[in-house]
Design a protein around this motif. Structure first.
Motif, mmCIF file in Angstrom:
data_model
loop_
_atom_site.group_PDB
_atom_site.id
_atom_site.type_symbol
_atom_site.label_atom_id
_atom_site.label_comp_id
_atom_site.label_asym_id
_atom_site.label_seq_id
_atom_site.Cartn_x
_atom_site.Cartn_y
_atom_site.Cartn_z
ATOM 1 N N LEU A 92 25.825 0.329 45.040
ATOM 2 C CA LEU A 92 25.350 -0.848 44.312
ATOM 3 C C LEU A 92 25.760 -2.133 45.024
ATOM 4 C CD1 LEU A 92 25.801 0.053 40.541
ATOM 5 C CD2 LEU A 92 23.748 0.212 41.967
ATOM 6 N N SER A 93 26.958 -2.153 45.577
ATOM 7 C CA SER A 93 27.392 -3.330 46.328
ATOM 8 C C SER A 93 26.462 -3.585 47.505
ATOM 9 C CB SER A 93 28.832 -3.135 46.811
ATOM 10 O OG SER A 93 29.258 -4.253 47.537
ATOM 11 N N TYR A 94 26.127 -2.540 48.234
ATOM 12 C CA TYR A 94 25.197 -2.664 49.366
ATOM 13 C C TYR A 94 23.830 -3.158 48.896
ATOM 14 C CZ TYR A 94 22.163 -1.538 53.247
ATOM 15 O OH TYR A 94 21.218 -1.619 54.247
ATOM 16 N N ALA A 95 23.318 -2.574 47.813
ATOM 17 C CA ALA A 95 21.978 -2.930 47.326
ATOM 18 C C ALA A 95 21.914 -4.371 46.819
ATOM 19 C CB ALA A 95 21.555 -1.970 46.212
ATOM 20 N N THR A 101 15.184 -0.028 42.557
ATOM 21 C CA THR A 101 14.108 -1.020 42.444
ATOM 22 C C THR A 101 14.111 -1.654 41.053
ATOM 23 O OG1 THR A 101 12.783 0.200 44.042
ATOM 24 C CG2 THR A 101 11.616 -1.381 42.656
ATOM 25 N N GLU A 102 14.278 -0.841 40.017
ATOM 26 C CA GLU A 102 14.327 -1.372 38.645
ATOM 27 C C GLU A 102 15.570 -2.228 38.436
ATOM 28 O OE1 GLU A 102 11.965 -1.347 36.216
ATOM 29 O OE2 GLU A 102 10.779 -0.524 37.870
ATOM 30 N N LEU A 103 16.689 -1.811 39.014
ATOM 31 C CA LEU A 103 17.909 -2.607 38.905
ATOM 32 C C LEU A 103 17.713 -3.973 39.558
ATOM 33 C CD1 LEU A 103 20.914 -2.964 38.164
ATOM 34 C CD2 LEU A 103 21.456 -1.967 40.398
ATOM 35 N N LEU A 104 17.135 -3.996 40.761
ATOM 36 C CA LEU A 104 16.901 -5.270 41.447
ATOM 37 C C LEU A 104 15.970 -6.173 40.639
ATOM 38 C CD1 LEU A 104 16.615 -4.080 45.157
ATOM 39 C CD2 LEU A 104 18.558 -5.225 44.063
ATOM 40 N N LYS A 105 14.936 -5.603 40.031
ATOM 41 C CA LYS A 105 14.030 -6.401 39.188
ATOM 42 C C LYS A 105 14.786 -6.999 38.006
ATOM 43 C CE LYS A 105 9.775 -3.858 40.164
ATOM 44 N NZ LYS A 105 8.776 -2.926 39.617
ATOM 45 N N THR A 106 15.662 -6.208 37.397
ATOM 46 C CA THR A 106 16.433 -6.671 36.248
ATOM 47 C C THR A 106 17.408 -7.767 36.659
ATOM 48 O OG1 THR A 106 16.210 -4.487 35.229
ATOM 49 C CG2 THR A 106 17.939 -5.925 34.357
ATOM 50 N N ALA A 145 17.076 -9.800 39.170
ATOM 51 C CA ALA A 145 16.266 -10.986 39.459
ATOM 52 C C ALA A 145 15.888 -11.719 38.170
ATOM 53 C CB ALA A 145 15.024 -10.595 40.245
ATOM 54 N N GLU A 146 15.641 -10.984 37.086
ATOM 55 C CA GLU A 146 15.315 -11.602 35.791
ATOM 56 C C GLU A 146 16.457 -12.495 35.306
ATOM 57 O OE1 GLU A 146 14.270 -8.773 32.737
ATOM 58 O OE2 GLU A 146 12.888 -7.724 34.094
ATOM 59 N N ILE A 147 17.677 -12.142 35.655
ATOM 60 C CA ILE A 147 18.848 -12.903 35.235
ATOM 61 C C ILE A 147 18.989 -14.178 36.076
ATOM 62 C CG2 ILE A 147 21.395 -12.799 35.160
ATOM 63 C CD1 ILE A 147 21.046 -9.805 34.433
ATOM 64 N N GLY A 148 18.299 -14.214 37.209
ATOM 65 C CA GLY A 148 18.347 -15.394 38.070
ATOM 66 C C GLY A 148 19.281 -15.241 39.257
ATOM 67 N N VAL A 149 19.678 -14.008 39.543
ATOM 68 C CA VAL A 149 20.509 -13.731 40.703
ATOM 69 C C VAL A 149 19.589 -13.283 41.844
ATOM 70 C CG1 VAL A 149 22.344 -12.251 41.617
ATOM 71 C CG2 VAL A 149 22.483 -13.092 39.267
ATOM 72 N N PRO A 150 19.713 -13.891 43.036
ATOM 73 C CA PRO A 150 18.859 -13.497 44.164
ATOM 74 C C PRO A 150 19.053 -12.025 44.522
ATOM 75 C CG PRO A 150 20.089 -15.492 44.687
ATOM 76 C CD PRO A 150 20.651 -14.974 43.407
ATOM 77 N N VAL A 151 17.959 -11.376 44.906
ATOM 78 C CA VAL A 151 18.013 -9.980 45.336
ATOM 79 C C VAL A 151 17.260 -9.830 46.660
ATOM 80 C CG1 VAL A 151 18.231 -9.030 43.005
ATOM 81 C CG2 VAL A 151 15.955 -9.336 43.989
ATOM 82 N N LYS A 152 17.517 -8.716 47.319
ATOM 83 C CA LYS A 152 16.779 -8.392 48.537
ATOM 84 C C LYS A 152 15.323 -8.163 48.182
ATOM 85 C CE LYS A 152 20.787 -6.121 50.553
ATOM 86 N NZ LYS A 152 21.420 -4.866 50.911
ATOM 87 N N ASN A 153 14.451 -8.330 49.154
ATOM 88 C CA ASN A 153 13.034 -8.045 48.924
ATOM 89 C C ASN A 153 12.859 -6.579 48.553
ATOM 90 O OD1 ASN A 153 12.255 -10.658 49.484
ATOM 91 N ND2 ASN A 153 11.912 -10.243 51.652
#
Length: 130
Positions: A22-25, A114-119, A121-129
């Motif tokens: 998770l840290s890496y992702a 992928t679902e975790l990254l979308k979630t 991003a919803e909070i407003g934290v930048p994520v990898k593409n």
């Protein structure tokens, strides 16, 4: 260098492989990820750092199997921080309790990154593409 303030994520899980993956992702430009393998470590980190997001397992190596829910309540009582709950041992009742205590989202393991990254991003934290 970006002028935006650094976003901070705390990940709490007693499984090192989960912390590492998770840290890496979640590590990307503008995001700092801190990991803790024990609830007590997480409480100290929360006292010393303002986090934008906490991702915690429900079942840690403690006795009662709901340490993550207790951490969720601790956070919601003290901080303005979103919390994502994850578990490999969830039930409908535990999920309902997590949302009642203020969880932003509830994931069953294994987590779909992928679902975790979308979630996140919803909070407003930048994520990898993704």
């Amino acid at each position: 260098m970006s002028s935006k303030p650094l976003k901070k994520i705390l990940i709490v899980d007693d499984e090192q492989s989960i912390l590492l993956s998770l840290s890496y992702a979640l590590t990307t430009e503008g995001v700092e990820v801190i990991t803790c393998s024990e609830i007590e470590q997480a409480e100290v980190a929360l006292e010393n750092t303002r986090f934008d997001l906490v991702i915690t397992d429900i079942r840690m190596s403690g006795v009662n199997g709901i340490e993550g829910l207790e951490l969720l309540s601790y956070i919601k009582d003290r901080y303005n921080t979103e919390v994502i709950i994850m578990t490999g041992y969830g039930t409908d009742e535990i999920e309902a309790e997590a949302y009642r205590r203020g969880a932003f989202h509830y994931f069953k393991k294994p987590i779909d990154i992928t679902e975790l990254l979308k979630t996140v991003a919803e909070i407003g934290v930048p994520v990898k593409n993704i």
